[in-house]
Scaffold this motif. Sequence first.
Motif, PDB file in Angstrom:
ATOM      1  N   ILE A 354       0.842  -1.204   0.000  1.00 30.13           N
ATOM      2  CA  ILE A 354       0.000   0.000   0.000  1.00 30.13           C
ATOM      3  C   ILE A 354       0.872   1.247   0.000  1.00 30.13           C
ATOM      4  N   GLU A 357       2.441   1.826  -3.244  1.00 28.91           N
ATOM      5  CA  GLU A 357       1.407   2.240  -4.194  1.00 28.91           C
ATOM      6  C   GLU A 357       1.053   3.712  -4.016  1.00 28.91           C
ATOM      7  N   GLU A 358       0.928   4.104  -2.725  1.00 27.33           N
ATOM      8  CA  GLU A 358       0.600   5.512  -2.453  1.00 27.33           C
ATOM      9  C   GLU A 358       1.716   6.432  -2.935  1.00 27.33           C
ATOM     10  N   GLY A 360       3.659   5.847  -5.337  1.00 30.15           N
ATOM     11  CA  GLY A 360       3.522   5.847  -6.800  1.00 30.15           C
ATOM     12  C   GLY A 360       2.446   6.844  -7.248  1.00 30.15           C
ATOM     13  N   TRP A 361       1.383   6.884  -6.484  1.00 31.41           N
ATOM     14  CA  TRP A 361       0.264   7.781  -6.786  1.00 31.41           C
ATOM     15  C   TRP A 361       0.711   9.221  -6.671  1.00 31.41           C
ATOM     16  N   ASP A 364       2.663  10.018  -9.566  1.00 29.18           N
ATOM     17  CA  ASP A 364       1.774  10.251 -10.708  1.00 29.18           C
ATOM     18  C   ASP A 364       1.233  11.686 -10.693  1.00 29.18           C
ATOM     19  N   LEU A 365       0.798  12.085  -9.483  1.00 30.90           N
ATOM     20  CA  LEU A 365       0.199  13.412  -9.365  1.00 30.90           C
ATOM     21  C   LEU A 365       1.218  14.520  -9.617  1.00 30.90           C
TER      22      LEU A 365
END
Lengths: 575, 142
Positions: A354, A357-358, A360-361, A364-365
């Motif tokens: 998690i 993943e966060e 990574g997010w 992305d942003l």
Amino acid sequence: MLRKELLQLPYYRSLALNMMATIIVVSFIPVILVGSTIYFNLYASYREKVYAHLEELVEKHRQKIDDFLGDKLADIRFLAKNLGYANLSDETFLQDTLASLQRNYHYAFVDLGVVNGSGQQVAYAGPFKLAEADYADTDWFQQAMQKAYVISDVFLGLRRMPHFIVAVKGRVNGKPWILRATIDFAIFNDLVENIRVGETGFAYILNRNGEFQTHPLIDFIPSKGCYGQLFDCDRGMDDRVSIREWEGDDGKKSIYFTALLKDKEWLLVYRQERADAFSELRRAQGIAVVIFIIGGISIIIMAFTLSIRQVDRIKEADRGKEMMNQQMIETGKLASIGELAAGIAHEINNPVAIMVEEAGWIQDLLEEEDFEQSSNLEELERALKQINTQGKRCKEITHKLLSFARKTDARLQSFSINDLIEEVIDLSEQRAKYAKVTLTTRLDEDLPAIQASPSEMQQVFLNLINNAVDALEKKGGAITVTSLRRDTQAVIEVQDNGPGIPPANLDRIFDPFYTTKPVGKGTGLGLSICYGIIKKMGGEISVQSDMDEGTTFTIALPFHKEGEEERPAGGYSCR
Amino acid sequence: MTQMPTVLFVDDEEDYLNTLIKRMRKRQVNAFGVGSGEKALEHLASHATDVVVLDVRMPGMDGIETLRRIKEVAPLTEVIMLTGHASLEVAREGMELGAFDYLMKPVDIDELLYKMEDAAQKKNIQEEKIKTLDDLLTSDIA
């Protein structure tokens, strides 16, 4: 450890004692039963035999003595009847008669005398000067006058010597006369004295008043009373031999055989100490007791050694079982630790996923234009990258944990030993760091593949390195793992610069359950398992150690032979 | 560029699922998410889906069971399995049951994306083949 205490508990001692007691009781009971049965039967039959023998002896002598007395009486009667008063009262004739009697009867007759009705001796032949003796007051004379004949008790008489008299009454011209003969006491005494059996058996004769009629072998004073109380005078007087046992004044039991003789006037007594009469039985008894004691001692010794040996064997078996249990527990413990590790690794995996993943997010942003101008963009990106990297590191750790927790796989494969060593070093690195131990490798890069079970080899090297770390734990140090090629073998050395192993321990180091680690720390199985694994693969493991310089474990493994078919490598994946 | 596939993510970890879907949507993936095997089957019944990304460790209906049921109701839908290391045996079992591939958590977003594209492509090829066969069959009959 608990099992050691268990082995020393009094349990084994009581087991040994029980076993010993059982063996002794079971062995002794039949011995005692058989022994006592035989003994009592033997005793009864022996007693019967002894009694029968003595009874016969006494009976025979009684007859002999009766015969002797009867003979003498018959002789005198014959003389009195055939020679008559007229001839016998002539002293010369009387002396001739005595001489001829003595010739025929071995001097049993001492003298002859003719006594008239008033007790005056009218003629005498013999060694004493009794020519005109007066016997009117003597018992025998009075008895002889009443009866036709008499055999007197032993008495001292005029000559002051023990003797007894055989007297026969005759009649001449209506007047009674008596032919009297004295029997040699010595000859008569011999008849009785010769009855000698064993050491204490002897015979004597008592008269009705309990006075000796013979000279007893052992001097004692007989009890007064009817036949010295040896014969029950109130009972019917039969001729049979009767047997009695009495305790003497000295506490010794004696057997008395008694038989009446001389018209029940005398009692022949045979007396023998009981112990003496049964001396043979005593001897047999003694031998039996000696045999019994020797047998008993050997039974006890046998029971002792047998039970000790048996209990030792049980102890050994128990110890083996205990070790087996310990091993089982150890294996179980390892398995559950593995499972636990796997569970934890798995649980950690999800949050890490998690987090990554966060991150990574966020990344992305950040790529969106709004943030392009931000002065901290670079720093943010660096931080995110770091999160990513550390997430991957976590993943690596958990994966390693998980792969280690998986069941070991004994299938043979061809693989590079160097890779495996690196992997093990990675796993041990953390522990080594805490123990201030540096791990270095010197690996021969051109080493061909070896044929072995990777998971087992992993276990071997983990064990050796862990042992080395344990040895260095106090002071820290260095461990060097070297791989090199020697002929057709790959040689791997695990070397530490620790305190070394004492030579006394070195011989036993590969023995199962041999450990010098404190209780609870080591099973003593590690090196023996290593030894087993290496031997199974056709390799060699050896140890060399110098005190205060360090220890080197050397493993030699054959290379994977060319042309040999490689076995399917299904179980060992994901490296 | 090919049209992005429709993907269903199945995972009981809601946080993970949400972020993953957000990131996938950002990459133009037509992404949906459900929290359990049962819900995945419900979703598949009403929505056309190219690829299912399935976590094998879930409470309730587990990954393998879900996979088996998916293959029953929608055989052409490709399934990518997400596993932990310890469930490699499960991964193997999944492959035997017809999963497209497996990946280990935590998964790299790009890797997953490529796998999804591959799976979708495989599905498309298969669908086209079936369509061709159908056309041939119908034309034969005609």
